[in-house]
Write a protein that holds these residues in place. Structure first.
Motif, PDB file in Angstrom:
ATOM      1  N   ALA A  73      59.060  44.163  29.056  1.00  0.00           N
ATOM      2  CA  ALA A  73      59.373  45.167  30.201  1.00  0.00           C
ATOM      3  C   ALA A  73      58.520  46.379  30.647  1.00  0.00           C
ATOM      4  CB  ALA A  73      61.163  45.624  30.485  1.00  0.00           C
ATOM      5  N   PHE A  74      58.022  46.482  28.900  1.00  0.00           N
ATOM      6  CA  PHE A  74      57.022  47.484  28.523  1.00  0.00           C
ATOM      7  C   PHE A  74      55.269  46.485  29.396  1.00  0.00           C
ATOM      8  CE2 PHE A  74      53.894  49.968  26.152  1.00  0.00           C
ATOM      9  CZ  PHE A  74      53.910  51.159  26.361  1.00  0.00           C
TER      10      PHE A  74
ATOM     11  N   ALA B  90      63.046  39.905  32.659  1.00  0.00           N
ATOM     12  CA  ALA B  90      62.255  40.492  31.406  1.00  0.00           C
ATOM     13  C   ALA B  90      63.146  39.623  30.080  1.00  0.00           C
ATOM     14  CB  ALA B  90      62.661  41.481  30.805  1.00  0.00           C
TER      15      ALA B  90
ATOM     16  N   ILE C 248      63.672  43.326  35.884  1.00  0.00           N
ATOM     17  CA  ILE C 248      65.124  42.703  34.406  1.00  0.00           C
ATOM     18  C   ILE C 248      65.578  41.752  34.132  1.00  0.00           C
ATOM     19  CG2 ILE C 248      67.141  43.717  36.004  1.00  0.00           C
ATOM     20  CD1 ILE C 248      66.202  45.158  32.060  1.00  0.00           C
TER      21      ILE C 248
ATOM     22  N   ILE D 100      66.553  42.396  22.314  1.00  0.00           N
ATOM     23  CA  ILE D 100      65.887  43.664  22.677  1.00  0.00           C
ATOM     24  C   ILE D 100      64.742  43.875  22.302  1.00  0.00           C
ATOM     25  CG2 ILE D 100      67.190  45.596  21.713  1.00  0.00           C
ATOM     26  CD1 ILE D 100      69.413  45.406  21.049  1.00  0.00           C
ATOM     27  N   THR D 101      64.176  43.786  21.198  1.00  0.00           N
ATOM     28  CA  THR D 101      63.031  43.537  20.863  1.00  0.00           C
ATOM     29  C   THR D 101      61.668  43.335  22.097  1.00  0.00           C
ATOM     30  OG1 THR D 101      63.415  44.323  18.462  1.00  0.00           O
ATOM     31  CG2 THR D 101      60.898  44.183  18.976  1.00  0.00           C
TER      32      THR D 101
ATOM     33  N   THR E  32      62.418  44.361  25.177  1.00  0.00           N
ATOM     34  CA  THR E  32      61.837  45.860  26.007  1.00  0.00           C
ATOM     35  C   THR E  32      60.150  45.541  25.888  1.00  0.00           C
ATOM     36  OG1 THR E  32      63.802  47.018  24.835  1.00  0.00           O
ATOM     37  CG2 THR E  32      61.634  48.502  24.223  1.00  0.00           C
TER      38      THR E  32
ATOM     39  N   THR F 191      58.546  42.300  16.572  1.00  0.00           N
ATOM     40  CA  THR F 191      59.766  41.441  16.293  1.00  0.00           C
ATOM     41  C   THR F 191      60.158  40.826  15.113  1.00  0.00           C
ATOM     42  OG1 THR F 191      59.122  41.177  18.794  1.00  0.00           O
ATOM     43  CG2 THR F 191      60.932  39.788  17.052  1.00  0.00           C
TER      44      THR F 191
END
Length: 460
Positions: A98-99, A109, A106, A91-92, A95, A60
């Motif tokens: 979630a990973f 996240a 979702i 976005i960062t 992601t 990030t």
């Protein structure tokens, strides 16, 4: 009376990254904020989740830095930063969250990502309030500034910095070869010598250079400003017809005057410095994969003309005028003794295999070794022979400026067909465009286009 200036320096490593180019305090505050959120969210998770959270914090911060959100700005406004901060942080962080949790919804996240963004925005807003207040109250918190230009726009810049101390600028010097009376009347020290901006910035310990309008041609400013490429200072330019210029995220402003930042990313960013790491890793893999094909090519070159050398070595000029031996698979018969090879396309000496090697650019594969040795990079201006460098440097405008960075296997000029017997002036323009506008994505574009050109048989 002008206060004594502090000594200035040229960026020779990572020093400028943490002084004028990156707001390290804001980075630290964001790092702590992200770490606190990660601990709060992952307090009862396993070691793997914790490690992924650490990677998420780092990613990030890197994303925000590459988006320009840690560059010290003149006009501080959290609302101005909000769109980019929201996009990159959400976005960062979303992601990574979630990973690190396979199967997570979702919605969870996105809630986590929104929390990260909100926290970063609050921190940024509070930090900007403190910085603006500190700039107003303490002259020591303002950056030493030099204005370059002759007329009323320079005067307006000086007056605005005085009226708006929260900009954090202290104009110590005006540089003008033809100063208007209004500029002299500001009381700022005026010196002549626009063509020697670098020396003046170094002498006076300048942190910020503001370039407005001069009575001479704009083109006369290019070389002096490029001479400042590696100085530890920020350079801003007032665009022509600035009344019609719309502010972009990469621009700044003083009151209503927009300022374009001279990026210089190719010479002053940490991600340019790790480009060498990418070069070494990529070339090492390529040499391992291509070891057998290159061996077979070497055998074919030898059999095509037994007794002649397999590799062709030619002196080329690299970064800063450094001389090195560039390698190629030999594609031509050796020059007959007593003759010169100083010509562009000696097609009468190219044998059939050599013609194929040239058409497919396979003859340039040994230059992977040049990259591994540090003589070249994968992407950069193509290197030229000393004879032509000397000739072009005196006849082609800005030709010498292309040697500010490492030369490359392929480049912006090369993928636009500017190789071989083509316009040297256009080649210099394209190479300098690459340096001024370099980014990681631009390198990726060039590599992709090079691969496409090789498969089409159009060269690189």
């Amino acid at each position: 009376m002008v206060a004594p200036s502090r000594p200035h320096h040229v960026d020779s490593g990572f020093s400028a990254v943490f002084r004028n180019r990156i707001d390290s305090r804001l980075v630290a505050f964001d790092c702590v904020t992200l770490a606190v959120i990660a601990v709060f969210i992952n307090g009862d998770e396993g070691l793997t989740a914790q490690l992924i959270s650490v990677c998420g914090v780092i990613l990030t911060l890197v994303a925000l830095e590459m988006a320009g959100l840690y560059r010290p700005r003149l006009t501080l406004s959290a609302l101005d930063d909000l769109p980019r901060l929201a996009a990159w942080s959400i976005i960062t962080s979303g992601t990574v969250f979630a990973f690190s949790r396979p199967g997570v919804s979702i919605v969870r996240a996105m809630i986590y990502a929104a929390l990260v963004f909100l926290a970063l925005f609050i921190v940024r807003a509070a930090y900007y309030i403190v910085v603006r207040r500190r700039r107003r109250r303490s002259p020591a918190a303002r950056r030493q500034t030099m204005v370059v230009g002759d007329g009323l726009v320079s005067v307006e810049l000086i007056e605005n910095t005085r009226a708006l101390p929260e900009l954090g600028l202290d104009v110590r010097l005006a540089v003008s070869d033809n100063p208007m009376p209004e500029l002299v009347a500001t009381g700022v020290r005026v010196e002549r010598g626009v063509d020697d901006i670098r020396a003046k910035a170094t002498e006076h310990g300048i942190d910020v250079v503001l370039v407005s309008f001069a009575s001479g041609p704009d083109s006369a400013m290019v070389a002096p400003l490029r001479a400042c490429d590696e100085l530890d200072c920020e350079i801003y330019i007032v665009p022509r017809l600035y009344e019609f210029v719309s502010l972009s995220p990469s621009m700044d402003r003083i009151h209503t005057i927009p300022l374009m930042l001279v990026r210089r990313d190719a010479l002053r960013t940490w991600y340019w410095k790790i480009k060498r790491v990418f070069d070494v890793v990529a070339v090492s893999i390529a040499l391992a994969v291509l070891a057998l094909p290159m061996t077979l090519i070497a055998c074919a070159v030898y059999l095509s003309d037994p007794g002649a050398p397999i590799l062709f070595r030619q002196k080329r000029i690299g970064r800063g005028g450094r001389l090195f031996d560039m390698l190629k698979f030999r594609s031509m018969r050796p020059v007959p003794e007593g003759t010169s090879d100083a010509q562009w396309q000696p097609t009468d000496r190219i044998y059939p295999l050599g013609r194929f090697l040239r058409k497919t650019s396979i003859d340039e594969l040994p230059q992977l070794w040049n990259v591994l040795c540090g003589d070249m990079s994968i992407v950069g201006p193509r290197p030229e022979r000393p004879h032509f460098v000397e000739q072009f440097a005196s006849s082609v405008p800005r030709y010498g400026d292309r040697h500010r960075v490492e030369v490359g296997l392929t480049g912006w000029a090369a993928v636009h067909g500017l190789r071989g017997d083509t316009s040297i002036n256009d080649r210099a323009v394209y190479d300098n465009f690459y340096i001024e506008n370099w980014s990681v994505w631009l390198d990726i574009k060039i590599i992709v286009r090079t691969v496409g050109a090789v498969f089409r048989g159009a060269g690189s």
